[in-house]
Design an enzyme around this catalytic site. Structure first.
Site, PDB file in Angstrom:
ATOM      1  N   HIS A  56      34.170  28.122  40.505  1.00  0.00           N
ATOM      2  CA  HIS A  56      35.169  27.943  39.455  1.00  0.00           C
ATOM      3  C   HIS A  56      34.532  27.527  38.135  1.00  0.00           C
ATOM      4  O   HIS A  56      35.056  26.682  37.407  1.00  0.00           O
ATOM      5  CB  HIS A  56      36.211  26.894  39.897  1.00  0.00           C
ATOM      6  CG  HIS A  56      36.957  27.317  41.123  1.00  0.00           C
ATOM      7  ND1 HIS A  56      37.628  26.437  41.934  1.00  0.00           N
ATOM      8  CD2 HIS A  56      37.145  28.533  41.676  1.00  0.00           C
ATOM      9  CE1 HIS A  56      38.186  27.096  42.944  1.00  0.00           C
ATOM     10  NE2 HIS A  56      37.906  28.369  42.812  1.00  0.00           N
TER      11      HIS A  56
HETATM   12  C1  LIG Z   1      34.107  33.972  46.144  1.00  0.00           C
HETATM   13  C2  LIG Z   1      35.126  33.458  45.154  1.00  0.00           C
HETATM   14  C3  LIG Z   1      36.266  32.825  45.612  1.00  0.00           C
HETATM   15  C4  LIG Z   1      37.213  32.346  44.706  1.00  0.00           C
HETATM   16  N1  LIG Z   1      38.382  31.829  45.185  1.00  0.00           N
HETATM   17  C5  LIG Z   1      39.397  31.568  44.328  1.00  0.00           C
HETATM   18  C6  LIG Z   1      40.682  31.233  44.808  1.00  0.00           C
HETATM   19  O1  LIG Z   1      40.918  31.160  46.017  1.00  0.00           O
HETATM   20  N2  LIG Z   1      41.663  30.997  43.907  1.00  0.00           N
HETATM   21  C7  LIG Z   1      41.440  31.097  42.549  1.00  0.00           C
HETATM   22  O2  LIG Z   1      42.379  30.881  41.758  1.00  0.00           O
HETATM   23  N3  LIG Z   1      40.234  31.389  42.063  1.00  0.00           N
HETATM   24  C8  LIG Z   1      39.212  31.660  42.924  1.00  0.00           C
HETATM   25  N4  LIG Z   1      38.001  32.039  42.440  1.00  0.00           N
HETATM   26  C9  LIG Z   1      37.798  32.020  40.991  1.00  0.00           C
HETATM   27  C10 LIG Z   1      38.508  33.146  40.251  1.00  0.00           C
HETATM   28  O3  LIG Z   1      38.489  34.347  40.989  1.00  0.00           O
HETATM   29  C11 LIG Z   1      37.805  33.296  38.909  1.00  0.00           C
HETATM   30  O4  LIG Z   1      37.862  32.055  38.227  1.00  0.00           O
HETATM   31  C12 LIG Z   1      38.437  34.362  38.013  1.00  0.00           C
HETATM   32  O5  LIG Z   1      38.529  35.591  38.692  1.00  0.00           O
HETATM   33  C13 LIG Z   1      37.586  34.503  36.752  1.00  0.00           C
HETATM   34  O6  LIG Z   1      38.158  35.452  35.901  1.00  0.00           O
HETATM   35  P1  LIG Z   1      37.332  36.003  34.650  1.00  0.00           P
HETATM   36  O7  LIG Z   1      38.136  37.093  34.059  1.00  0.00           O
HETATM   37  O8  LIG Z   1      36.938  34.861  33.773  1.00  0.00           O
HETATM   38  O9  LIG Z   1      35.965  36.566  35.265  1.00  0.00           O
HETATM   39  P2  LIG Z   1      35.775  37.717  36.332  1.00  0.00           P
HETATM   40  O10 LIG Z   1      37.034  37.968  37.089  1.00  0.00           O
HETATM   41  O11 LIG Z   1      34.545  37.394  37.102  1.00  0.00           O
HETATM   42  O12 LIG Z   1      35.551  39.005  35.434  1.00  0.00           O
HETATM   43  C14 LIG Z   1      34.397  39.296  34.724  1.00  0.00           C
HETATM   44  C15 LIG Z   1      34.229  40.814  34.760  1.00  0.00           C
HETATM   45  O13 LIG Z   1      33.314  41.201  33.743  1.00  0.00           O
HETATM   46  C16 LIG Z   1      32.448  42.206  34.256  1.00  0.00           C
HETATM   47  N5  LIG Z   1      31.249  42.157  33.436  1.00  0.00           N
HETATM   48  C17 LIG Z   1      30.364  41.140  33.327  1.00  0.00           C
HETATM   49  N6  LIG Z   1      29.420  41.457  32.421  1.00  0.00           N
HETATM   50  C18 LIG Z   1      29.747  42.680  31.928  1.00  0.00           C
HETATM   51  C19 LIG Z   1      29.159  43.533  30.949  1.00  0.00           C
HETATM   52  N7  LIG Z   1      28.057  43.170  30.280  1.00  0.00           N
HETATM   53  N8  LIG Z   1      29.744  44.738  30.693  1.00  0.00           N
HETATM   54  C20 LIG Z   1      30.878  45.104  31.366  1.00  0.00           C
HETATM   55  N9  LIG Z   1      31.460  44.331  32.303  1.00  0.00           N
HETATM   56  C21 LIG Z   1      30.903  43.135  32.568  1.00  0.00           C
HETATM   57  C22 LIG Z   1      32.246  41.781  35.697  1.00  0.00           C
HETATM   58  O14 LIG Z   1      31.756  42.844  36.499  1.00  0.00           O
HETATM   59  C23 LIG Z   1      33.641  41.308  36.083  1.00  0.00           C
HETATM   60  O15 LIG Z   1      34.436  42.359  36.593  1.00  0.00           O
HETATM   61  C24 LIG Z   1      37.001  32.488  43.306  1.00  0.00           C
HETATM   62  C25 LIG Z   1      35.850  33.124  42.834  1.00  0.00           C
HETATM   63  C26 LIG Z   1      34.918  33.615  43.748  1.00  0.00           C
HETATM   64  C27 LIG Z   1      33.701  34.316  43.211  1.00  0.00           C
END
Ligand SMILES: Cc1cc2nc3c(=O)[nH]c(=O)nc-3n(C[C@H](O)[C@H](O)[C@H](O)COP(=O)(O)OP(=O)(O)OC[C@H]3O[C@@H](n4cnc5c(N)ncnc54)[C@H](O)[C@@H]3O)c2cc1C
Length: 477
Positions: free
Chosen positions: A427
């Site tokens: 997280h």
């Molecule tokens: C194993 C695991 C279990 C979790 N369990 C929970 C849970 O039970 N409940 C909950 O609420 N949260 C949970 N989380 C946390 C939650 O999923 C994340 O906090 C949330 O998805 C983050 O969203 P985000 O959009 O910030 O990043 P992300 O969803 O990680 O999105 C970032 C995206 O950017 C892409 N990317 C990165 N760099 C580049 C680039 N240079 N060019 C193009 N694309 C790029 C990546 O491939 C990815 O698809 C968990 C996370 C993990 C990893």
């Protein structure tokens, strides 16, 4: 090609943003995702589609960036950090626990000058994003794209019933709704996985918007850098398919010196207290691996509900703990308490390991540097040891597998065990913190605009000043 908005990263935030921004037909939106795109639900791989399957967050999964990090100075091995590399991002590989933070969390952000983020201001967005299938009241939504449910008590496996009864008998109150602002105590965990489908932002937000002519989604495209004219962001340079060697740069030109970038790395540290299940005990196979949980306030803490314990069990496909990482699986059959420090005092730092964006960053969490954090983890682990001895657990478990009796003998021994075994719930946030004018360490303002440049926003959890006392997917949408 020219677009009004280019979104880099099709994760939880990126998919939501793309869907919301493209509601205006006069705005053209391009969403770039480094991992594969799956526009058709039929072809979504099982490890992403099914919530009880944790294969996508395994170290060798093609859908995992598989970073490493340092949790504490006492750890001999680097920690494995899963992040989703696929449309839907980490929300496509995560544990689907759908918890909000406490009102105090958002209000503390507002007190730091981010007035738009107070609890009363974010509540309408929490309601808007969900359809809660169990709770109907002023705090819950009924028409949002993300369906939320709790496993009904009559369907809990005996291990979850034992968890619930043992926590009640420890004196914790029953918590009928863990997303109520007054939440505290023990109850069923809200999950965004009805029918066992992991309802990521790709499924819930992006897919219904894909038909729009003003929205373009490109998978398998990694952004290499933001292109500036002076201090104005005007475009994105990308690599598609195999990375071209000639694009390598020896240095990164500095457009803006923003001292807060990478600082204030926050997370929910956790430790797994392993139980030894008896022969034949039913563990989750194709049902949610987390069904019940406990929120409570640590002894002497000034922070309400600053601790969380869930019970996780699994056996069968895609072994792993949904929130604590697939890499923790032990022979595909596991039962443990996941002990989570919901509001840590310690913070870490994120720095670049290379000028090559394909190389992961240095992630130094610096967990447990504050003694209060160690104290709260120690107390929680001792609580788990007591719960395991409850009469309801007796027919189900033969005892603790870890920490062992020697680790529990003294506080010093237990502290050493905690430092060596501290892990993450994935997280991470805070490394591009928002803040008002005059806050030199604020990287963005409260509208996510990067300070000091034009045309560039950071719209993900890195802008949050701190974690909230919950899991992390929930965002304003
Ligand atoms: C194993 C695991 C279990 C979790 N369990 C929970 C849970 O039970 N409940 C909950 O609420 N949260 C949970 N989380 C946390 C939650 O999923 C994340 O906090 C949330 O998805 C983050 O969203 P985000 O959009 O910030 O990043 P992300 O969803 O990680 O999105 C970032 C995206 O950017 C892409 N990317 C990165 N760099 C580049 C680039 N240079 N060019 C193009 N694309 C790029 C990546 O491939 C990815 O698809 C968990 C996370 C993990 C990893």
């Amino acid at each position: 090609m020219k677009y009004d908005v280019v979104i880099v990263g099709g994760g939880s935030a990126g998919c939501t943003l793309a869907a919301r921004l493209s509601e205006d037909p006069n705005r053209s939106v391009l969403l770039l995702e480094a991992g594969p795109d799956y526009p058709d639900f039929e072809y979504l791989p099982d490890e992403i589609k099914y919530g009880y399957n944790n294969g996508a967050s395994e170290i060798d999964s093609p859908f995992n960036w598989s970073y490493t990090a340092r949790g504490s100075a006492q750890q001999s091995q680097p920690m494995n950090i899963a992040r989703g590399k696929v449309i839907g991002g980490s929300g496509s590989v995560n544990g689907q626990v759908f918890l909000r933070g406490l009102p105090e969390d958002y209000d503390s952000w507002a007190e730091q000058g981010n007035t738009e983020w107070s609890y009363v201001n974010v509540l309408p967005f929490f309601r808007k994003q969900e359809t809660d299938m169990d709770v109907r009241d002023d705090f819950h939504g009924t028409e949002g794209p993300i369906p939320v449910r709790r496993v009904p008590r009559q369907e809990w496996l005996p291990v979850y019933e034992a968890f619930h009864q043992s926590t009640l008998d420890e004196g914790f109150p029953y918590d009928p709704d863990m997303n109520n602002p007054e939440t505290s105590g023990t109850g069923a965990v809200p999950m965004n996985n009805p029918g066992n489908i992991r309802m990521s932002a790709a499924l819930s937000y992006l897919n219904p918007a894909r038909h729009r002519l003003n929205l373009t989604v490109r998978g398998g495209v990694q952004a290499r850098r933001v292109v500036f004219e002076g201090t104005r962001a005007v475009g994105v340079e990308v690599e598609s398919g195999r990375r071209a060697e000639h694009l390598r740069e020896m240095g990164i030109p500095v457009v803006l010196d923003s001292p807060g970038v990478g600082k204030n790395l926050r997370d929910h540290p956790m430790a797994l207290v392993d139980l030894e299940p008896r022969e034949g005990v039913a563990l989750s196979e194709d049902v949610p691996r987390i069904q019940t949980g406990l929120r409570y306030t640590a002894e002497g803490s000034h922070l309400r509900s600053d601790m969380q314990i869930t019970l996780t069990s699994y056996a069968g496909v895609g072994g792993g703990d949904p929130i604590a990482g697939a890499s923790r699986s032990r022979n595909g059959k596991t039962l443990h308490f996941t002990v989570i420090l919901e509001l840590a005092e310690s913070s870490g730092e994120l720095t670049l390991a290379s000028t090559d964006p394909a190389v992961g960053p240095n992630i130094d969490y610096r967990y447990l540097e504050d003694e209060f954090d160690v104290q709260r983890m120690r107390e929680a682990i001792r609580l788990c040891a007591r719960l395991a001895e409850h009469e309801k657990f007796q027919p189900l478990v033969s005892g603790l597998a870890a920490p062992g009796p020697a680790d529990l003998e003294s506080d010093e021994a237990l502290d050493a065990w905690i430092h060596a075994n501290i892990g993450t719930t994935f997280h991470s946030c805070g490394s591009a913190r928002m803040g008002p004018d005059g806050d030199a360490m604020a990287v963005v303002d409260q509208h996510c605009r990067v300070r000091g440049v034009e045309g560039l926003r950071v719209v993900d959890l890195s802008v949050a000043p701190n974690v909230v006392r919950a899991t992390r997917t929930r965002r304003r949408s």
